[in-house]
Design a protein around this motif. Structure first.
Motif, mmCIF file in Angstrom:
data_model
loop_
_atom_site.group_PDB
_atom_site.id
_atom_site.type_symbol
_atom_site.label_atom_id
_atom_site.label_comp_id
_atom_site.label_asym_id
_atom_site.label_seq_id
_atom_site.Cartn_x
_atom_site.Cartn_y
_atom_site.Cartn_z
ATOM 1 N N ASN A 27 0.831 -1.199 0.000
ATOM 2 C CA ASN A 27 0.000 0.000 0.000
ATOM 3 C C ASN A 27 0.866 1.250 0.000
ATOM 4 N N ARG A 30 4.088 3.822 -4.051
ATOM 5 C CA ARG A 30 4.810 5.057 -4.309
ATOM 6 C C ARG A 30 5.880 4.849 -5.361
ATOM 7 N N GLN A 55 -2.003 9.044 -9.111
ATOM 8 C CA GLN A 55 -1.749 9.386 -7.715
ATOM 9 C C GLN A 55 -2.385 10.708 -7.310
ATOM 10 N N GLN A 73 -9.939 6.396 -5.004
ATOM 11 C CA GLN A 73 -8.846 5.680 -4.356
ATOM 12 C C GLN A 73 -8.648 6.166 -2.932
ATOM 13 N N PHE A 75 -5.316 6.260 -1.254
ATOM 14 C CA PHE A 75 -3.905 6.013 -1.577
ATOM 15 C C PHE A 75 -3.135 5.412 -0.408
ATOM 16 N N ASP A 76 -3.324 5.966 0.800
ATOM 17 C CA ASP A 76 -2.558 5.493 1.950
ATOM 18 C C ASP A 76 -2.911 4.055 2.317
#
Length: 127
Positions: A27, A30, A55, A73, A75-76
């Motif tokens: 997750n 990056r 992103q 999304q 993201f984190d």
């Protein structure tokens, strides 16, 4: 190595809404950039592109679904979602999550652009 696991598929009635999810590992995916996308396979079409997201949240949609589908999304947490509204039986099929470690760009709708794929989740819309 990126792993994708779809979930949330199932059966709904025509006109109902549904949200499916894709868990992206690791997750917080990056890097220089990434592209996450949803495709589906139906009796009518093989690997039809539906939507993509980057992103920064920039999203692109296929014309055929942009009024009814929403990609989002977390993201984190490493999750990407696809919400369907006003479903119909032609939405029935297997839905796949795909990922690539570059921005989506104009190739977002091309299946061969993506290195990583999930196994899919089945959606059935009854009339």
């Amino acid at each position: 190595q990126v792993q994708l696991v779809e979930s949330g598929g199932g059966s709904v009635q025509r006109g109902e809404s549904l949200i499916i999810s894709c868990e992206v590992s690791p997750n917080g995916y990056r890097g220089g950039g990434y592209c996450l996308a949803w495709f589906r396979t139906t009796p009518a079409k093989e690997r039809e592109a539906l939507a993509s997201i980057e992103q920064d949240g920039y999203a692109q949609y296929a014309d055929s679904v942009k009024r009814r589908f929403t990609i989002s999304q977390d993201f984190d947490q490493g999750n990407v979602y696809l919400r369907f509204d006003n479903t119909n039986p032609s939405d029935s099929g297997t839905y796949f999550c795909a990922a690539e470690t570059f921005k989506c760009g104009s190739r977002w709708s091309t299946p061969s652009y993506y290195t990583y794929w999930g196994r899919g989740t089945q959606v059935t819309v009854s009339s």
